[in-house]
Design an enzyme around this catalytic site. Structure first.
Site, PDB file in Angstrom:
ATOM      1  N   SER A   1       0.829  -1.197   0.000  1.00 32.06           N
ATOM      2  CA  SER A   1       0.000   0.000   0.000  1.00 32.06           C
ATOM      3  C   SER A   1       0.874   1.261   0.000  1.00 32.06           C
ATOM      4  CB  SER A   1      -0.962  -0.057   1.195  1.00 32.06           C
ATOM      5  OG  SER A   1      -2.005   0.878   1.058  1.00 32.06           O
TER       6      SER A   1
ATOM      7  N   ASP B   1     -10.230  -4.082  -4.766  1.00 36.65           N
ATOM      8  CA  ASP B   1      -9.432  -3.094  -4.055  1.00 36.65           C
ATOM      9  C   ASP B   1      -9.509  -1.779  -4.820  1.00 36.65           C
ATOM     10  OD1 ASP B   1      -7.437  -1.552  -2.863  1.00 36.65           O
ATOM     11  OD2 ASP B   1      -5.823  -2.974  -3.223  1.00 36.65           O
TER      12      ASP B   1
ATOM     13  N   HIS C   1      -8.006  -5.268  -0.417  1.00 34.52           N
ATOM     14  CA  HIS C   1      -6.813  -4.555   0.010  1.00 34.52           C
ATOM     15  C   HIS C   1      -6.332  -5.089   1.362  1.00 34.52           C
ATOM     16  CE1 HIS C   1      -4.110  -1.084  -0.209  1.00 34.52           C
ATOM     17  NE2 HIS C   1      -4.275  -0.965   1.092  1.00 34.52           N
TER      18      HIS C   1
END
Length: 319
Positions: A156, A251, A281
């Site tokens: 991320s 996601d 995610h």
């Protein structure tokens, strides 16, 4: 590289999201950065303890930097059999995230790769805005570049940092990175992509509002075309290290990750894209909780070992 995109969540992934929803935690964008950090801490406290592989060495370290030191943690699965080093940058929208919160996945990565893992506790926004996180990552690279093969890796926001460091190393010269491993990375402040619209309502862990809130806290508006803040804005991606990219189909960040994989491929960079259509995610770090996470850490570990095996070795100095 096939365009898988998203669809129905795997029942195990849905169960993980349902468990989190049952905690009644607010969205990250619902309050202040300190509120978001408390939300993260509460979600971590709800997870079972003692996840992650039992390995030979877990050691807290201090990474030298121009502003003092950066906290870090070093992982070695089997002393005497280490090949290569991976600098790991955790997720958290550049606003939250801790060494402890990503300890389990770093243990499993050390076991799966046979490499030394250095987890970097970079400075967080908004107290330390862009480029503080990149500068801390660069300081870690300078401190730990005495080993080859060397990789940067992150999930991320941490994937954003890893990608930016690969760009900076190419642009400035002097540091060689052999591999970049990007796990559903944040790469662009474009919140109008289809995956953001489709999965950004708030029931797939992070929302569109969260994404905008993260960027607002980390990157000033006049810096959002800087490729070290938004790697998808880079004018060219040639001569970057090979990339392993892991995406989740369900996601909001899926489409920007796929766009970056395609751009790298078009620039002649070797890309291994692993696109999990039924995951959300954050799935990769749910080791010990989600079967797919355990499987993917093992699979990515094999890919890293293979890549490292083809790279000349420089042994680490004694530390």
């Amino acid at each position: 590289m096939a365009d898988k995109g998203g669809g129905m969540l795997h029942p195990d992934m849905q169960a993980m999201l349902d468990r989190r929803a049952a905690l009644g935690l607010p969205g990250f964008a619902a309050g202040s950065p300190d509120d978001a950090r408390r939300t993260f801490a509460q979600s971590q406290a709800a997870l079972p303890p003692d996840r992650g592989a039992r390995i030979a060495l877990v050691e807290d370290i201090a990474i030298p930097a121009s502003h003092g030191t950066i906290a870090g943690r070093r992982y070695i699965a089997r002393p005497g059999a280490v090949r290569g080093r991976i600098l790991y940058f955790h997720g958290g929208g550049w606003v939250f995230g801790t060494l402890d919160g990503f300890d389990a996945v770093c243990r499993d990565l050390a076991h799966a790769t046979g490499a030394e893992i250095i987890s970097v506790d970079y400075r967080l926004a908004p107290e330390h805005r862009f480029p503080a996180a990149i500068d801390d990552g660069w300081a870690a690279l300078l401190a730990y570049s005495d080993v080859r093969p060397l990789a940067v890796m992150g999930d991320s926001a941490g994937g954003n940092i890893a990608a930016a460091l690969a760009l900076r190393a190419r642009d400035t010269g002097g540091l060689s990175i052999d591999l970049q491993i990007l796990l559903y990375p944040a790469l662009s402040p474009d919140f109008e992509r289809e995956s953001v619209t489709r999965y950004g309502a708030g029931d797939h862990f992070i929302s569109r509002a969260d994404l905008a809130w993260f960027w607002d806290h980390y990157v000033p508006g006049d810096q959002r075309t800087n490729p070290y803040a938004a790697p998808l804005a880079a004018a060219g991606l040639q001569n970057l290290p090979p990339a392993i990219m892991v995406l989740a189909g369900c996601d909001p960040l899926h489409d920007e990750g796929e766009a970056y994989a395609r751009a790298l491929d078009e620039a002649g960079v070797t890309v291994t894209l692993r696109d999990h259509a039924d995951m959300a995610h954050g799935f990769f770090t749910l080791v010990g909780l989600l079967k797919r996470a355990d499987e993917e850490v093992s699979a990515v570990g094999t890919l890293i070992r293979t890549q490292f095996a083809s790279t000349a070795v420089i042994q680490p100095e004694a530390r």
